[in-house]
Design a protein around this motif. Structure first.
Motif, PDB file in Angstrom:
ATOM      1  N   GLU A 140       0.929  -2.852  -8.653  1.00  0.00           N
ATOM      2  CA  GLU A 140       0.173  -1.868  -7.888  1.00  0.00           C
ATOM      3  C   GLU A 140      -0.845  -1.184  -8.804  1.00  0.00           C
ATOM      4  O   GLU A 140      -0.519  -0.853  -9.950  1.00  0.00           O
ATOM      5  N   TYR A 191     -11.673  -6.578  -7.129  1.00  0.00           N
ATOM      6  CA  TYR A 191     -11.068  -5.254  -7.324  1.00  0.00           C
ATOM      7  C   TYR A 191     -11.326  -4.741  -8.736  1.00  0.00           C
ATOM      8  O   TYR A 191     -11.380  -3.527  -8.961  1.00  0.00           O
ATOM      9  N   MET A 222       0.826  -1.211   0.000  1.00  0.00           N
ATOM     10  CA  MET A 222       0.000   0.000   0.000  1.00  0.00           C
ATOM     11  C   MET A 222       0.862   1.264   0.000  1.00  0.00           C
ATOM     12  O   MET A 222       0.562   2.236  -0.699  1.00  0.00           O
ATOM     13  N   GLN A 231      -4.085  -0.492  -4.365  1.00  0.00           N
ATOM     14  CA  GLN A 231      -4.012  -1.911  -4.025  1.00  0.00           C
ATOM     15  C   GLN A 231      -2.738  -2.495  -4.633  1.00  0.00           C
ATOM     16  O   GLN A 231      -2.300  -2.083  -5.710  1.00  0.00           O
TER      17      GLN A 231
END
Length: 310
Positions: A149, A200, A118, A162
């Motif tokens: 990422e 996601y 993160m 994420q």
């Protein structure tokens, strides 16, 4: 006239799963100005055993590179207190990370900071925003050696971040370890990306964006190839499909028969293209352009602020 020689220099060192990088900079007009770049393909992630231990060979490749970086810090007259050393996915995951950090400390004289996925995403976005023209909401994708990422941001505001275990080095070992490569290899990689991205993908599509930028070696490899061929450097699904066909038609695992491919990028080229293809399909991406900067530029900005306030 500003005496650039008198300006304190600082260095951002990033230890990725594929490459180790070092940027040396000083501040001009409140912004970091890069004066030297050093990079080596260390491919740490290739050296992770089934037991989670980094092999002796990969360990030594990493330490040899840091020794070279240390020599360059001296050459560039960088005070060691103005050095930041950041490590990502491989050092997050291996069981002998502390041994690597202990071996590196006397060489660099600064501790290695192993950051979370993160935090990596935040720094990637900061580095992109500081170096890449454009406005509006953007999706940033950084395909590393062992992690990718995903960040959606608007201006300086991060709306989504994420980090997921999708990487060109790890996918290379999983799906592209036997030559000749086949369509099935690309399909298997696609399935793995779909499984890992999971829900996601829906969240990203709901947020939406005005443009997509890629901040990674995989994106850079394709961009360099297109530039070499005198083509538009925006990456599209059509471009990736053509590259897949070229990869499948190669008669040598080196991939060096592909016009415009950089020899250093060739070993993980197929895996990078496969990951990009999967993401284009899953996220309905029309086109993607190379970011002006990413993680190391984000670290550089932090260093610039720190040096300025010392």
């Amino acid at each position: 006239m500003i005496d650039t020689q008198a300006m304190p220099r600082y260095a951002a060192i990033t230890l990725g799963s594929n490459s180790f990088n070092m940027l040396v900079a000083h501040t001009v007009g409140g912004k970091p100005t890069v004066v030297a770049k050093y990079k080596r393909k260390v491919r740490l992630a290739q050296g992770i055993g089934d037991d989670g231990v980094l092999s002796d060979e990969a360990f030594e490749r990493g330490i040899d590179c840091l020794t070279m970086f240390a020599q360059m810090l001296d050459k560039e007259a960088v005070d060691r207190q103005h050095v930041a050393v950041i490590a990502t996915a491989t050092l997050r995951n291996i069981s002998n990370a502390q041994a690597f950090k202990d071996a590196a400390l006397p060489i660099l004289q600064q501790p290695i900071e192993v950051i979370s996925g993160m935090r990596e995403a935040e720094l990637i976005y900061q580095g992109m925003a500081a170096t890449t023209a454009g406005s509006g909401r953007r999706l940033v994708i950084d395909i590393g050696g062992a992690s990718t990422e995903f960040i959606v941001g608007d201006g300086n505001k991060v709306l989504f971040k994420q980090s997921l275990p999708i990487g060109c080095v790890t996918f290379n070992s999983q799906f592209f370890n036997e030559f000749p490569f086949q369509v099935l290899d690309f399909e298997a990689a696609n399935t793995q990306v779909k499984t890992t991205l999971g829900e996601y993908a829906d969240e990203l599509r709901r947020l939406g964006w005005h443009g997509v930028v890629g901040a990674s070696g995989s994106v850079q490899a394709v961009t360099e190839l297109l530039n070499h061929r005198g083509q538009n450097t925006s990456i599209t699904a059509e471009v990736l499909q053509h590259l897949q066909l070229e990869i499948l038609s190669q008669d040598d695992a080196s991939m060096l028969g592909i016009d415009g491919i950089h020899p250093e990028r060739a070993p993980t080229f197929a895996a990078g293209v496969a990951i990009l293809q999967a993401l284009f399909s899953l996220l309905n991406i029309d086109k993607l352009n190379l970011s002006g900067g990413a993680l190391r530029e984000g670290v550089l900005q932090i260093l610039a602020d720190r040096v300025q306030h010392n």
